[in-house]
Write a protein that holds these residues in place. Structure first.
Motif, mmCIF file in Angstrom:
data_model
loop_
_atom_site.group_PDB
_atom_site.id
_atom_site.type_symbol
_atom_site.label_atom_id
_atom_site.label_comp_id
_atom_site.label_asym_id
_atom_site.label_seq_id
_atom_site.Cartn_x
_atom_site.Cartn_y
_atom_site.Cartn_z
ATOM 1 N N ASP A 1 0.841 -1.195 0.000
ATOM 2 C CA ASP A 1 0.000 0.000 0.000
ATOM 3 C C ASP A 1 0.882 1.252 0.000
ATOM 4 O O ASP A 1 1.834 1.341 0.780
ATOM 5 C CB ASP A 1 -0.838 -0.070 1.292
ATOM 6 C CG ASP A 1 -1.942 0.941 1.357
ATOM 7 O OD1 ASP A 1 -2.536 1.228 0.306
ATOM 8 O OD2 ASP A 1 -2.221 1.425 2.468
ATOM 9 N N HIS A 2 0.589 2.205 -0.872
ATOM 10 C CA HIS A 2 1.340 3.472 -0.939
ATOM 11 C C HIS A 2 2.849 3.272 -1.111
ATOM 12 O O HIS A 2 3.647 3.883 -0.384
ATOM 13 C CB HIS A 2 1.073 4.348 0.300
ATOM 14 C CG HIS A 2 -0.341 4.847 0.380
ATOM 15 N ND1 HIS A 2 -0.797 5.911 -0.363
ATOM 16 C CD2 HIS A 2 -1.401 4.400 1.100
ATOM 17 C CE1 HIS A 2 -2.100 6.099 -0.095
ATOM 18 N NE2 HIS A 2 -2.471 5.191 0.787
ATOM 19 N N ALA B 1 -2.903 7.948 8.519
ATOM 20 C CA ALA B 1 -3.806 6.916 9.043
ATOM 21 C C ALA B 1 -3.543 6.573 10.505
ATOM 22 O O ALA B 1 -4.011 5.557 10.992
ATOM 23 C CB ALA B 1 -3.699 5.662 8.178
ATOM 24 N N HIS C 1 -6.989 10.027 4.949
ATOM 25 C CA HIS C 1 -6.448 9.015 5.857
ATOM 26 C C HIS C 1 -6.630 9.483 7.293
ATOM 27 O O HIS C 1 -6.372 10.630 7.609
ATOM 28 C CB HIS C 1 -4.962 8.782 5.574
ATOM 29 C CG HIS C 1 -4.717 8.143 4.238
ATOM 30 N ND1 HIS C 1 -3.891 8.684 3.292
ATOM 31 C CD2 HIS C 1 -5.201 6.999 3.711
ATOM 32 C CE1 HIS C 1 -3.868 7.895 2.231
ATOM 33 N NE2 HIS C 1 -4.665 6.872 2.452
ATOM 34 N N GLY C 2 -7.035 8.568 8.158
ATOM 35 C CA GLY C 2 -7.304 8.929 9.541
ATOM 36 C C GLY C 2 -8.791 9.217 9.712
ATOM 37 O O GLY C 2 -9.579 9.022 8.783
ATOM 38 N N HIS D 1 -9.486 5.082 -0.955
ATOM 39 C CA HIS D 1 -8.603 5.083 0.224
ATOM 40 C C HIS D 1 -9.294 5.842 1.350
ATOM 41 O O HIS D 1 -10.293 6.518 1.131
ATOM 42 C CB HIS D 1 -7.272 5.760 -0.118
ATOM 43 C CG HIS D 1 -6.345 4.858 -0.875
ATOM 44 N ND1 HIS D 1 -5.186 4.374 -0.326
ATOM 45 C CD2 HIS D 1 -6.430 4.340 -2.116
ATOM 46 C CE1 HIS D 1 -4.581 3.602 -1.211
ATOM 47 N NE2 HIS D 1 -5.313 3.571 -2.312
ATOM 48 N N GLY D 2 -8.691 5.733 2.542
ATOM 49 C CA GLY D 2 -9.235 6.502 3.667
ATOM 50 C C GLY D 2 -10.655 6.098 4.002
ATOM 51 O O GLY D 2 -11.496 6.932 4.313
ATOM 52 N N SER E 1 -11.919 4.549 6.546
ATOM 53 C CA SER E 1 -12.358 4.615 7.956
ATOM 54 C C SER E 1 -13.257 5.812 8.209
ATOM 55 O O SER E 1 -12.937 6.930 7.812
ATOM 56 C CB SER E 1 -11.138 4.717 8.879
ATOM 57 O OG SER E 1 -10.398 3.531 8.832
ATOM 58 N N ASN F 1 -10.048 0.715 1.253
ATOM 59 C CA ASN F 1 -8.962 0.526 2.225
ATOM 60 C C ASN F 1 -9.366 1.024 3.610
ATOM 61 O O ASN F 1 -9.832 2.154 3.749
ATOM 62 C CB ASN F 1 -7.726 1.319 1.795
ATOM 63 C CG ASN F 1 -7.084 0.775 0.545
ATOM 64 O OD1 ASN F 1 -7.608 -0.125 -0.092
ATOM 65 N ND2 ASN F 1 -5.947 1.334 0.190
ATOM 66 N N ILE F 2 -9.111 0.173 4.586
ATOM 67 C CA ILE F 2 -9.415 0.515 5.982
ATOM 68 C C ILE F 2 -8.170 0.276 6.829
ATOM 69 O O ILE F 2 -7.584 -0.817 6.779
ATOM 70 C CB ILE F 2 -10.553 -0.394 6.536
ATOM 71 C CG1 ILE F 2 -11.849 -0.231 5.737
ATOM 72 C CG2 ILE F 2 -10.772 -0.152 8.035
ATOM 73 C CD1 ILE F 2 -12.660 1.004 6.027
ATOM 74 N N ASN F 3 -7.784 1.277 7.576
ATOM 75 C CA ASN F 3 -6.667 1.094 8.500
ATOM 76 C C ASN F 3 -6.972 1.694 9.873
ATOM 77 O O ASN F 3 -6.935 1.004 10.887
ATOM 78 C CB ASN F 3 -5.387 1.701 7.902
ATOM 79 C CG ASN F 3 -4.135 1.138 8.536
ATOM 80 O OD1 ASN F 3 -4.206 0.389 9.517
ATOM 81 N ND2 ASN F 3 -2.977 1.468 8.022
ATOM 82 N N THR F 4 -7.308 2.976 9.918
ATOM 83 C CA THR F 4 -7.491 3.652 11.215
ATOM 84 C C THR F 4 -8.524 2.936 12.104
ATOM 85 O O THR F 4 -8.304 2.779 13.307
ATOM 86 C CB THR F 4 -7.907 5.121 10.994
ATOM 87 O OG1 THR F 4 -6.972 5.712 10.089
ATOM 88 C CG2 THR F 4 -7.895 5.902 12.283
#
Ligand code: G3H
Ligand code: ZN
Length: 291
Positions: A80-81, A140, A181-182, A211-212, A214, A233-236
């Motif tokens: 990713d990125h 994120a 992101h975040g 992206h981003g 969350s 895409n999920i991260n936070t």
């Protein structure tokens, strides 16, 4: 097992999205895969440059190989990125299924040039390449205390995206349509720019990536999927669930006061918290039962 390209094709045709969930630790992977198992969903495990440097590219690939067999599920791995040609090449050589080249800080010409170079390197290897046009800002690992404003100039410009896709020859395209992101402190991101997404969709045939993810309002996610978003895409959200649960579980610090020090005893709660977040998102993305 079917290829990742197959799942992208199907997601586009049937209007659902594959979830990409990032990790930097085996416990998070376990939460993600338990959710995919319960819901019989294909899933992409994501590692940013930072996450993959912590885990190790080869270790991530070895983990995917073992878990694919063990879970008997379509489990894929994406860098990713990826910001440099050299690091993207390392991920491809290690055996990643997919690479995302983030040329958002480059000029359009430079982004196209680098993306072409990576596409040529992939050749017939079957690695899926994600390109990006526009800027998806911020970080994120942050909860923003004030409302985050997306700048107009950071959104994907349709003409740029058209030129990029034609010249770079990527397989899927990440677009900037209002997410970041975040998460902001309210836990809900600003609404998506459906007008821009609709315009992009009318000109570009490729599966699109959001992206981003969350904190994006659920109705926006559903609408975005109808408009061609095939990967989210999920991260936070998973980072928060994991870290906050650990904080709670490890709250009692002193051993004499009963503080738990055995990782296999205090980690399961955090793993379950990740699983719950991933299950919620898989259902929302519509990939349940698609494995
Ligand atoms: O590439 C990763 C993501 O876009 C994750 O964004 O942390 O806001 O969910 P997020
Ligand atoms: Zn991202």
């Amino acid at each position: 097992m079917k290829t990742l390209k197959y799942y992208f094709g199907r997601a586009k045709k049937e209007k659902w999205a594959i979830g990409q969930f990032n990790f930097s630790d085996w416990s998070q992977v376990r939460g993600i895969l338990e959710a995919a198992k319960v819901l019989k969903s294909p899933v992409i495990l994501g590692t940013s440059e930072g996450e993959s440097k912590f885990v190790g590219l080869q270790e991530a690939v070895a983990m995917r190989n073992v878990l694919r067999k063990k879970y008997n599920l379509p489990i894929f791995l994406n860098l990713d990125h990826g910001k440099s040609f050299e690091y993207v090449k390392e991920a491809i050589d290690a055996g990643y299924d997919m690479v995302h080249f983030d040329g958002s800080k480059l000029s359009l010409e430079e982004n196209i040039k680098m993306s072409k170079k990576i596409k040529n390197l992939i050749g017939w290897k079957g690695v899926v390449m994600e390109g990006e046009v526009g800027r998806i800002g911020t970080d994120a690992s942050k909860m923003y205390t004030e409302k985050f404003e997306i700048k107009e100039e950071d959104l994907t410009q349709v003409k740029d995206a058209e030129l990029y896709v034609k010249q770079a020859g990527v397989d899927v395209l990440a677009v900037s349509v209002g997410t970041f992101h975040g998460m902001d402190v309210t836990g809900v991101s600003p609404n998506l720019r459906m007008d821009r997404l609709r315009e992009i969709k009318s000109k570009i045939e490729l599966p699109l990536v959001l992206h981003g993810g969350s904190g994006t309002p659920e109705n926006d996610i559903k609408e975005a999927i109808k408009l061609g978003i095939c990967k989210i895409n999920i991260n936070t959200e998973t980072r928060l669930a994991f870290s906050n649960t650990l904080r709670k579980t490890l709250g009692v610090i002193s051993l004499s006061a009963g503080g738990e020090i055995v990782p296999y005893k205090y980690l399961p709660e955090a793993i379950h918290a990740v699983q719950a977040v991933v299950e919620k998102n898989i259902k929302l993305f519509g990939s349940e039962g698609k494995a």
